[in-house]
Design a protein around this motif. Structure first.
Motif, short mmCIF file in Angstrom:
data_model
loop_
_atom_site.label_atom_id
_atom_site.label_comp_id
_atom_site.label_asym_id
_atom_site.label_seq_id
_atom_site.Cartn_x
_atom_site.Cartn_y
_atom_site.Cartn_z
N LEU A 23 -12.87 -19.15 74.69
CA LEU A 23 -14.00 -19.40 73.80
C LEU A 23 -13.99 -18.49 72.58
N ILE A 24 -13.48 -17.27 72.74
CA ILE A 24 -13.46 -16.32 71.62
C ILE A 24 -12.20 -16.49 70.78
N ARG A 65 -13.14 -17.42 67.34
CA ARG A 65 -14.33 -16.75 66.81
C ARG A 65 -14.23 -15.25 67.00
N SER A 67 -20.00 -20.70 70.29
CA SER A 67 -18.62 -21.14 70.55
C SER A 67 -18.61 -22.48 71.28
N ARG A 117 -19.49 -25.33 68.93
CA ARG A 117 -18.41 -25.66 68.00
C ARG A 117 -17.26 -26.40 68.70
N TYR A 118 -16.93 -26.00 69.91
CA TYR A 118 -15.74 -26.52 70.57
C TYR A 118 -16.04 -27.60 71.60
#
Length: 455
Positions: A228-229, A232, A316, A319-320
């Motif tokens: 997830l990061i 970002r 996150s 967005r994904y």
């Protein structure tokens, strides 16, 4: 009248249900404390205060016991060394136990903050019992992760000191060159550990949120946070660094003047030492009040840091994985009275949308994911020469039209005195059709002779 009833629009929540920018996440991290201050701030302050009191009390009791035990044995006794070693081990064991208690309570606070932010995104204000029911299944995983962080920090510190000590032992403790070399190596390792610490803490920033909201295992939570990061990293790093800097500055602003005031009060009340009960109470109060204020600031810092990490997790996933659409649908259904049993868990991971090991391919703009137009190779044709069809041009003579024998109409200019206008003309009557041409001989219309017959 129809059977439809009017339903008000869902109330706007504390967390916007769309991907957030850098400044919005940073601002909401501080503003989120106002959403449920009695639960979050109150519980965090109580936890910090209880941990501080228990730690101070246990360490004071252990220190008092160790001092009495050592004082009861003369230094010349053969058991003196063993008693001192046992006392030191007892103090170390007490410190480890209190560190574990602190880790456990800190994990509980992190989980409660993540759960509260998840309810805030759904426009709901949860009670402490609701938050604990969400955190309780993931408590031991949270505790294990927080303990793993502490053990990793201790292990890295031991490695650094071991390397420095090894360099000193190889070169000699009296050698100036080995001392200088060990200091240089220690500084390099210390400075190098800063970017390593920032990188690891940022990549694993949303592990508590994943553990609480997705009910994932510890290994799966580590992998989920890493993925997830992935896109970002720099916004997440900047947000958390700014939050830590702001809260650290706030703690210094509170601690510095309060420490000066407490020192001044101690010097004024008991300049030569505490002699009476009132002086002792005044000194204790002068030293306890600053610690209480620092505990309150630390509680705020824990809540703000946890809120910021959970907001980064939500951003996150929005967005994904299109989590914002799922949350919007959940809020709309809940506003229409749908029971919680039918709504389900909006934070459950959809395997079809979950972030995978490899990044998603870039789709054509204007098409939904998974519906990009297929790429077909262009048709290949040999470069042949094909003559175009030849058609003779048709020849048509231009049409001849005689000019119409009509003279131009002559209209004399009308003379009207000023202000006098003639009446409007009436619509003309249609002209009668022209009469038939006269016959050449009288009686021709009454007599008719067939062709070829004799008259």
């Amino acid at each position: 009248m129809t059977g439809q009833t009017w339903t008000p629009a869902p109330r706007k929540g504390a967390i916007p249900l769309h991907p957030m920018q850098f400044g919005m996440i940073l601002g909401r991290a501080f503003a989120g404390l106002r959403h449920n201050p009695k639960v979050l701030f109150g519980f965090a302050v109580v936890v910090q205060f209880v941990v501080g009191i228990i730690t101070a009390g246990v360490m004071l009791l252990v220190g008092w016991f160790v001092a009495l035990r050592i004082a009861s044995v003369p230094p010349s006794s053969p058991d003196f060394g063993a008693i001192v070693a046992g006392s030191i081990a007892l103090g170390g064991l007490a410190a480890i136990v209190m560190a574990l208690v602190t880790v456990a309570l800190t994990a509980v606070v992190q989980g409660l903050v993540a759960a509260d932010v998840s309810y805030a995104a759904l426009s709901r204000k949860a009670s402490l019992r609701m938050l604990w029911s969400r955190v309780k299944p993931a408590f031991w995983r949270l505790f294990s992760y927080t303990l793993l962080q502490a053990l990793a920090a201790l292990l890295w510190t031991a490695i650094v000191f071991g390397i420095v000590f090894g360099v000193l032992a190889l070169g000699g403790f009296d050698s100036t060159g080995s001392i200088v070399l060990s200091v240089i190596i220690g500084l390099v390792l210390l400075l190098g550990s800063i970017p390593l610490f920032l990188w690891l803490t940022t990549k694993l920033l949303v592990v508590p949120s994943v553990l609480v909201l997705e009910h994932a295992t510890l290994g799966a939570a580590l992998v989920r946070s890493w993925r997830l990061i992935r896109g970002r990293f720099w916004p997440a790093l900047g947000i958390m660094v700014l939050i830590n800097l702001i809260m650290g500055l706030a703690m210094q602003v509170v601690a510095f003047p309060v420490t000066i005031v407490s020192t001044m009060i101690t010097g004024i009340v008991a300049p030569t030492g505490a002699e009476g009960p009132s002086e002792v109470i005044a000194i204790i109060a002068a030293n306890v009040v600053p610690q209480v204020l620092l505990l309150a600031v630390q509680a705020i810092a824990i809540v703000v840091q946890g809120t910021g990490a959970t907001l980064i997790y939500l951003d996150s996933r929005m967005r994904y994985e299109a989590l914002d659409q799922t949350l919007i649908r959940h809020v709309e259904l809940a506003s229409h009275g749908t029971p919680d049993e039918q709504l389900g868990d909006p934070y459950a991971v959809d395997p079809a949308r979950a972030v995978s090991k490899t990044p998603r391919p870039t789709t054509h703009p204007g098409y939904a994911p998974g519906y990009a137009p297929a790429g077909y190779p262009p048709a290949q044709h040999p470069a042949g020469q094909y003559p175009g069809a030849q058609y003779p041009a048709a020849q048509y003579p231009p049409a001849q039209y005689p000019p119409a024998p009509y003279p131009p109409a002559q209209h004399p200019p009308a003379q009207y005195p000023a202000g006098q206008y003639p009446p409007a003309p009436q619509n003309p009557q249609p002209a009668a059709p022209p009469s038939a041409a006269p016959s050449s001989a009288p009686g021709a219309a009454d007599s008719w002779t067939a062709p070829g017959s004799n008259a």
